[in-house]
Design an enzyme around this catalytic site. Structure first.
Site, PDB file in Angstrom:
ATOM      1  N   ASN A  27     -10.199   0.574  -0.565  1.00  0.00           N
ATOM      2  CA  ASN A  27      -9.257   0.536   0.561  1.00  0.00           C
ATOM      3  C   ASN A  27      -9.955   0.988   1.836  1.00  0.00           C
ATOM      4  O   ASN A  27     -10.675   1.982   1.841  1.00  0.00           O
ATOM      5  CB  ASN A  27      -8.065   1.451   0.272  1.00  0.00           C
ATOM      6  CG  ASN A  27      -7.084   0.820  -0.695  1.00  0.00           C
ATOM      7  OD1 ASN A  27      -7.493   0.212  -1.687  1.00  0.00           O
ATOM      8  ND2 ASN A  27      -5.811   0.951  -0.408  1.00  0.00           N
TER       9      ASN A  27
ATOM     10  N   HIS B 186      -7.777  10.063   3.177  1.00  0.00           N
ATOM     11  CA  HIS B 186      -7.261   9.082   4.136  1.00  0.00           C
ATOM     12  C   HIS B 186      -7.570   9.520   5.564  1.00  0.00           C
ATOM     13  O   HIS B 186      -7.643  10.713   5.845  1.00  0.00           O
ATOM     14  CB  HIS B 186      -5.746   8.952   3.990  1.00  0.00           C
ATOM     15  CG  HIS B 186      -5.321   8.320   2.700  1.00  0.00           C
ATOM     16  ND1 HIS B 186      -4.544   8.971   1.782  1.00  0.00           N
ATOM     17  CD2 HIS B 186      -5.562   7.093   2.200  1.00  0.00           C
ATOM     18  CE1 HIS B 186      -4.326   8.176   0.748  1.00  0.00           C
ATOM     19  NE2 HIS B 186      -4.926   7.019   0.971  1.00  0.00           N
ATOM     20  N   GLY B 187      -7.726   8.548   6.455  1.00  0.00           N
ATOM     21  CA  GLY B 187      -7.850   8.882   7.880  1.00  0.00           C
ATOM     22  C   GLY B 187      -9.289   9.114   8.318  1.00  0.00           C
ATOM     23  O   GLY B 187     -10.234   8.632   7.699  1.00  0.00           O
TER      24      GLY B 187
ATOM     25  N   GLU C 164      -1.404   5.782  -8.574  1.00  0.00           N
ATOM     26  CA  GLU C 164      -2.375   6.794  -8.140  1.00  0.00           C
ATOM     27  C   GLU C 164      -2.217   8.040  -8.993  1.00  0.00           C
ATOM     28  O   GLU C 164      -1.110   8.421  -9.362  1.00  0.00           O
ATOM     29  CB  GLU C 164      -2.176   7.142  -6.656  1.00  0.00           C
ATOM     30  CG  GLU C 164      -3.158   8.213  -6.161  1.00  0.00           C
ATOM     31  CD  GLU C 164      -3.169   8.352  -4.644  1.00  0.00           C
ATOM     32  OE1 GLU C 164      -3.133   7.325  -3.936  1.00  0.00           O
ATOM     33  OE2 GLU C 164      -3.217   9.505  -4.164  1.00  0.00           O
TER      34      GLU C 164
ATOM     35  N   ASP D 149       0.838  -1.197   0.000  1.00  0.00           N
ATOM     36  CA  ASP D 149       0.000   0.000   0.000  1.00  0.00           C
ATOM     37  C   ASP D 149       0.878   1.254   0.000  1.00  0.00           C
ATOM     38  O   ASP D 149       1.716   1.430   0.890  1.00  0.00           O
ATOM     39  CB  ASP D 149      -0.891  -0.038   1.262  1.00  0.00           C
ATOM     40  CG  ASP D 149      -1.954   1.040   1.271  1.00  0.00           C
ATOM     41  OD1 ASP D 149      -2.369   1.475   0.180  1.00  0.00           O
ATOM     42  OD2 ASP D 149      -2.391   1.418   2.371  1.00  0.00           O
ATOM     43  N   HIS D 150       0.690   2.115  -1.005  1.00  0.00           N
ATOM     44  CA  HIS D 150       1.431   3.383  -1.094  1.00  0.00           C
ATOM     45  C   HIS D 150       2.940   3.216  -0.946  1.00  0.00           C
ATOM     46  O   HIS D 150       3.561   3.872  -0.100  1.00  0.00           O
ATOM     47  CB  HIS D 150       0.937   4.395  -0.055  1.00  0.00           C
ATOM     48  CG  HIS D 150      -0.448   4.884  -0.319  1.00  0.00           C
ATOM     49  ND1 HIS D 150      -0.750   5.845  -1.257  1.00  0.00           N
ATOM     50  CD2 HIS D 150      -1.631   4.519   0.228  1.00  0.00           C
ATOM     51  CE1 HIS D 150      -2.066   6.054  -1.269  1.00  0.00           C
ATOM     52  NE2 HIS D 150      -2.626   5.250  -0.389  1.00  0.00           N
TER      53      HIS D 150
ATOM     54  N   GLY E  38     -11.831   4.550   1.967  1.00  0.00           N
ATOM     55  CA  GLY E  38     -13.193   3.989   1.989  1.00  0.00           C
ATOM     56  C   GLY E  38     -13.819   3.963   3.368  1.00  0.00           C
ATOM     57  O   GLY E  38     -15.047   3.947   3.490  1.00  0.00           O
TER      58      GLY E  38
END
Ligand SMILES: [Zn+2]
Length: 294
Positions: free
Chosen positions: A238, A186-187, A133, A81-82, A218
């Site tokens: 995600n 995110h977060g 991305e 991931d990332h 998500g």
């Protein structure tokens, strides 16, 4: 069984559902997520985020993720991931990851394209799928991705992915999946997110058919908006932050009820049970009322 993204996302899009992609930065979460997928009869993507590497190095958790994937009765993709630096991405490949997110979204468009084109060609020769991305997704204040936060409904619009650019990016790089921005972050959200579902539709229509649309951030999005995004072509979602925080809240109550008097192996087992049930509810939303191809 250990798989890459290709078949599970193709089947998901054809079947009108999405595959959950959940961070597994410790053994409790790893067990909970894989067991939840088995009970829900859905393929799953488990991922290790480069930002979680200070918690546990990929060389320790990665082989466990691969082992769980191999032994699972449902298809499991072990994904990075990332991954934003090349050396880290190489470490994931060496650990046997079947899929890599190589995230150069912070770089200029041409640099992102050139690097992903070369990397994807190499990864495909190894049977490894690639996610990239486009458009830099903002993070909320307490997120670990570390861009300082500052998410609002207005600022997030500046990061939205342009459908024509997404199509060009996918064609030129050959990536298997593309994370795009259309209203998530995110977060933990400061305000409820509002997704631009028309943009998802436009991106899906513009992109090559064999490149799948991915939604990050998500967790914290209400189920109706998640389902709307899936119906317009999102096939990988995600999810992590809200599940991790909900578990901590649950464990606070659990330990408080016992005045902190609990064996840690029992507390850890309670965390496993809680996260498994939480993950099952999330995966039920992603299944979108459909039956998954296994
Ligand atoms: Zn992400």
């Amino acid at each position: 069984m250990l798989v890459n993204l290709e078949k599970i996302l193709k089947d998901a899009e054809a079947g009108g559902y999405a595959i959950g992609c959940i961070n597994t930065p410790n053994m409790t979460t790893l067990r909970a997520v894989v067991d939840a997928a088995e009970e829900m009869q859905t393929p799953i993507i488990i991922d290790h985020a480069q930002v979680h590497d200070p918690l546990i190095p990929i060389e320790l958790i990665g082989p466990k993720m691969v082992e769980y994937a191999k032994q699972a009765s449902v298809p499991v993709c072990v994904h990075l991931d990332h991954g934003s630096d090349y050396n880290f991405v190489m470490r994931a490949l060496r650990c046997g990851f079947s899929s890599i997110m190589y995230d150069l979204s912070a770089k200029p468009f041409e640099e992102n394209v050139e690097n992903l084109k070369v990397f994807t060609e190499m990864a495909h020769k190894l049977g490894v799928t690639v996610e990239a991305e486009l458009g830099v997704m903002t993070s909320t204040e307490d997120d670990t991705h570390g861009d300082g936060g500052g998410w609002t409904h207005e600022t997030i619009k500046k990061t939205f992915t342009d459908p024509a650019q997404a199509a060009e990016f996918a064609q030129r790089t050959g990536v298997d999946a593309l994370a795009v921005c259309f209203g998530t972050a995110h977060g933990i959200y400061a305000e409820p997110p509002v997704l631009d579902i028309e943009r998802v539709k436009a991106i899906r229509e513009a992109m090559p058919k064999d490149c799948r649309v991915v939604m990050h951030g998500g967790s914290g999005v209400d189920a109706d908006q998640v389902r709307a995004a899936i119906n317009e072509g999102v096939s990988k979602v995600n999810y992590y932050s809200y599940m991790a925080k909900a578990c901590s809240k649950h464990m606070y109550e659990y330990l408080k009820d016992r005045d902190g008097n609990a064996y840690w192996h029992e507390a850890d087992e309670e965390a496993y049970r809680f996260m498994k049930e939480y993950a099952k509810e999330v995966l039920a939303v992603f299944k979108n009322g459909k039956t998954c191809t296994l």
